[in-house]
Enzyme design. Structure first.
Site, PDB file in Angstrom:
ATOM      1  CG  ASP A  61       2.974   3.384  11.194  1.00  0.00           C
ATOM      2  OD1 ASP A  61       1.849   3.137  11.664  1.00  0.00           O
ATOM      3  OD2 ASP A  61       3.318   3.060  10.040  1.00  0.00           O
ATOM      4  CG  ASN A 103       8.366   0.932   1.293  1.00  0.00           C
ATOM      5  OD1 ASN A 103       8.698   0.858   0.116  1.00  0.00           O
ATOM      6  ND2 ASN A 103       7.779   2.015   1.803  1.00  0.00           N
ATOM      7  CD  GLN A 169       6.120   5.066   8.610  1.00  0.00           C
ATOM      8  OE1 GLN A 169       5.258   5.565   7.894  1.00  0.00           O
ATOM      9  NE2 GLN A 169       5.899   3.999   9.356  1.00  0.00           N
ATOM     10  CG  ASP A 171       9.589   4.866   0.554  1.00  0.00           C
ATOM     11  OD1 ASP A 171       8.869   5.282   1.472  1.00  0.00           O
ATOM     12  OD2 ASP A 171       9.197   4.091  -0.345  1.00  0.00           O
ATOM     13  CG  ASP A 201       4.875  -2.932   6.177  1.00  0.00           C
ATOM     14  OD1 ASP A 201       3.710  -3.156   6.543  1.00  0.00           O
ATOM     15  OD2 ASP A 201       5.331  -1.783   6.021  1.00  0.00           O
ATOM     16  CD  GLU A 244       0.507  -4.190   4.012  1.00  0.00           C
ATOM     17  OE1 GLU A 244      -0.425  -3.417   4.268  1.00  0.00           O
ATOM     18  OE2 GLU A 244       1.687  -3.822   3.942  1.00  0.00           O
ATOM     19  CG  ASP A 311      -2.951  -1.566   8.781  1.00  0.00           C
ATOM     20  OD1 ASP A 311      -2.458  -0.874   9.686  1.00  0.00           O
ATOM     21  OD2 ASP A 311      -2.270  -2.222   7.969  1.00  0.00           O
TER      22      ASP A 311
HETATM   23  C1  NOJ Z   1       1.333  -1.541   6.424  1.00  0.00           C
HETATM   24  C2  NOJ Z   1       1.104  -1.803   7.866  1.00  0.00           C
HETATM   25  O1  NOJ Z   1       0.142  -2.824   8.004  1.00  0.00           O
HETATM   26  C3  NOJ Z   1       0.666  -0.504   8.486  1.00  0.00           C
HETATM   27  O2  NOJ Z   1       0.239  -0.690   9.808  1.00  0.00           O
HETATM   28  C4  NOJ Z   1       1.793   0.488   8.391  1.00  0.00           C
HETATM   29  O3  NOJ Z   1       1.366   1.745   8.856  1.00  0.00           O
HETATM   30  C5  NOJ Z   1       2.286   0.634   6.965  1.00  0.00           C
HETATM   31  N1  NOJ Z   1       2.416  -0.625   6.280  1.00  0.00           N
HETATM   32  C6  NOJ Z   1       3.632   1.323   6.933  1.00  0.00           C
HETATM   33  O4  NOJ Z   1       4.611   0.430   7.397  1.00  0.00           O
END
Ligand code: NOJ
Ligand code: CA
Length: 554
Positions: A61, A103, A169, A171, A201, A244, A311
């Protein structure tokens, strides 16, 4: 208010080490490369860099799957290179923010490996488990169409684990005090190596309650944010968190804290979506509402304003009709859209490469209440490669020159393909050519950034909307310490004459154009008549009538 809150008048530039500049010919950008470009960045005028994840990672990712929080991925360099880099930034007066992705970890992280293979490991409770598949396993998916659930069975553990994002991923159980202590330790580590804070994030998910018994509405533990922030300021007074958190406007104060005791900065996703609606529809109304909705904030808090990021452009907060209008204008083809809610293109192609519209969009963004955040490559108008999956289409390597692979790498196999065809190919869009051309987008951007920094009213001040008599021309006045600026933006592709009345110390005023020589003097009633060209914009300083006399004296 003291004015050494550096982030109040900063210009942030988001950069990904892996796609910026490769110096050893392996096709992957590296810290040595980024360091070679610090003078370019300083020249552009940015005052802070936000570095996307660069820690060791399987890279499934784009680095948001971290396998070691205390290192640099060897493909990008070493910790030594990182410290050289932060030092190089400091020498040039630029601060560094880095992504803090806590996270979740990568499923390859040793913590998860220990947790899954040994139920008695102390790391077992660092993640979120369930013996049975929870009822809500298909709920709360972040990447619809790609991700199938939020709970998957781990073959090694024989239990289900929770993952808000992709299945690789898992948590972290952020309610566990040991995990919380580890998060502070990670922050402390990077602070010591010279960063001034973190782009955190997925904050709403970090602080949400997690577990099989959590219903569809998890409870947010906001106080965690105060602890993060206190820790930061104990260790390093100027350090900040830029969150974010794509949340409803009503909840933003929970993140800032009533007295500013929680986070210093948040991206303004609500304004971002309504800004694109404004550009698509030439109607400033909903954008004005979004700015009003997100206006109340403690004095230390600040919005991060942006156009595009790494994104998709998430349009989930717009009304259905508004969303359809933005899709129709900027991403009509299915391959331009993503996750049923957004557009995955870069800014320039969305705006048809039209220089007037690009300038309008950037001028507007730079004058929104808050601190601008610019995505690398947007300063030269880079495009996207829709053949690449999901969000990768807008993450292609920086286009430096007309050399092979845009001067990004000497390798024939760049980490992501360089855009080498069509109107946004590197032969047409690159930094070297634009640097030599005084009329290029790059040089325009540099001038605008310089001017933005000279107008601290926008970052620090209070704002109000001034009536222009039409919804297509947005007028905002900022005031701070007895200085004021007026910013006008014509969202429409047609010229429009507007009238407005503005006071300075209760009297009429002169509007001094900050970007060109056409100032505006009021008529006898104190009214200004201004002809806005198609997609035109103006930045005026609001001066008293005696400005005219002073000017004559000079
Ligand atoms: C937000 C990030 O901006 C994004 O690119 C990512 O895939 C997710 N969080 C997971 O970390
Ligand atoms: Ca390299």
């Amino acid at each position: 208010m003291i004015n050494d809150l550096w982030y109040k008048n900063a210009v942030i530039y988001c950069v990904s080490v892996s796609t910026y500049l490769d110096t050893n010919g392996d096709g992957i950008g590296d810290f040595q490369g980024l360091m070679r470009r610090l003078d370019y960045l300083q020249g552009l005028g940015v005052t802070a860099l936000w570095l996307m994840p660069f820690q060791p990672s399987p890279g499934r990712d784009d680095g948001y799957d971290v396998a070691d929080y205390y290192g640099v991925d060897p493909r990008y360099g070493t910790l030594g290179d990182f410290v050289e880099f932060t030092h190089g930034c400091k020498q040039r007066g630029m601060r560094v923010l880095i992504d803090l992705v806590v996270n979740h970890t990568s499923d390859q992280h040793p913590w998860f490996q220990a947790a899954r293979s040994n139920p008695n490991s102390k790391y077992r409770d660092w993640y979120v488990w369930s013996k049975k598949k929870p009822k809500n396993a298909e709920k709360g998916i972040v990447f619809p169409g790609v991700q199938r659930s939020t709970w998957d069975k781990d073959a090694v553990a024989g239990e289900y684990y929770f993952h808000r994002f992709y299945e690789f991923q898992p948590d972290l159980n952020t309610a566990n005090p040991e995990v919380q202590a580890e998060i502070l330790k990670i922050m402390g580590f990077w602070l010591q190596l010279g960063v001034s804070g973190f782009r955190m994030d997925a904050v709403p998910f970090v602080i949400a309650s997690k577990g099989a018994d959590v219903g569809e509405k998890p409870v947010e533990q906001y106080d965690m944010l105060r602890e993060f922030s206190q820790f930061l300021t104990w260790r390093e007074g100027e350090a900040i968190i830029l969150a974010e958190a794509n949340v409803l406007p009503g909840t933003d104060m929970k993140y800032f804290g009533e007295a500013g005791e929680r986070l210093q900065m948040m991206f303004n996703f609500d304004v971002n979506q309504h800004l694109f609606y404004a550009l698509a529809s030439a109607d400033a109304g909903p954008l004005v509402e979004a700015m009003k909705d997100t206006k109340p904030r403690p004095a230390t808090a600040q919005w991060g304003q942006f156009l595009r990021n790494h994104d998709e452009l998430d349009l989930g907060r717009l009304e259905e009709k508004q969303r359809q209008a933005v899709f129709a204008a900027f991403g009509p083809q299915p391959e331009m859209q993503l996750y049923g809610r957004g557009i995955r293109r870069r800014l320039a192609p969305m705006l048809g490469g039209d220089r007037r519209r690009l300038e309008l969009a950037y001028s507007l963004m730079l004058t929104l209440p808050g601190t601008p955040v610019i995505r690398y490559g947007d300063e030269i108008g880079m495009g996207d490669d829709l053949r690449l999956p999901e969000r990768n289409c807008a993450r292609t390597p920086m286009q430096w020159s007309t050399e092979p692979n845009a001067g990004f790498t000497k390798s024939e196999h760049p980490i992501l393909p360089v855009i080498d065809h069509g109107p946004y190919g590197f032969e047409h869009v690159n930094a070297a050519d634009q640097r030599r051309d005084p009329n290029s987008l790059l040089n325009w951007m540099e001038r605008m950034i310089r001017m933005r920094k000279e107008v601290p009213e926008i970052g620090w001040g209070d704002f109000r909307f001034v009536s222009t008599g039409t919804k297509t021309v947005l007028a905002m006045e900022y005031e701070w310490r007895n200085n004021a600026v007026l910013c006008l933006h014509n969202l429409e592709g047609a010229p429009r004459e507007i009238r407005l009345t503005l006071k300075h110390d209760g009297e009429g005023c002169v509007l001094v154009n900050l970007l060109s020589g056409d100032h505006s003097e009021p008529n006898k009633k104190g009214r200004h008549t201004i002809l806005m060209e198609a997609y035109g914009y103006r930045w005026f300083r609001v001066c008293g009538l005696d400005y005219l006399l002073k000017r004559d004296e000079v």
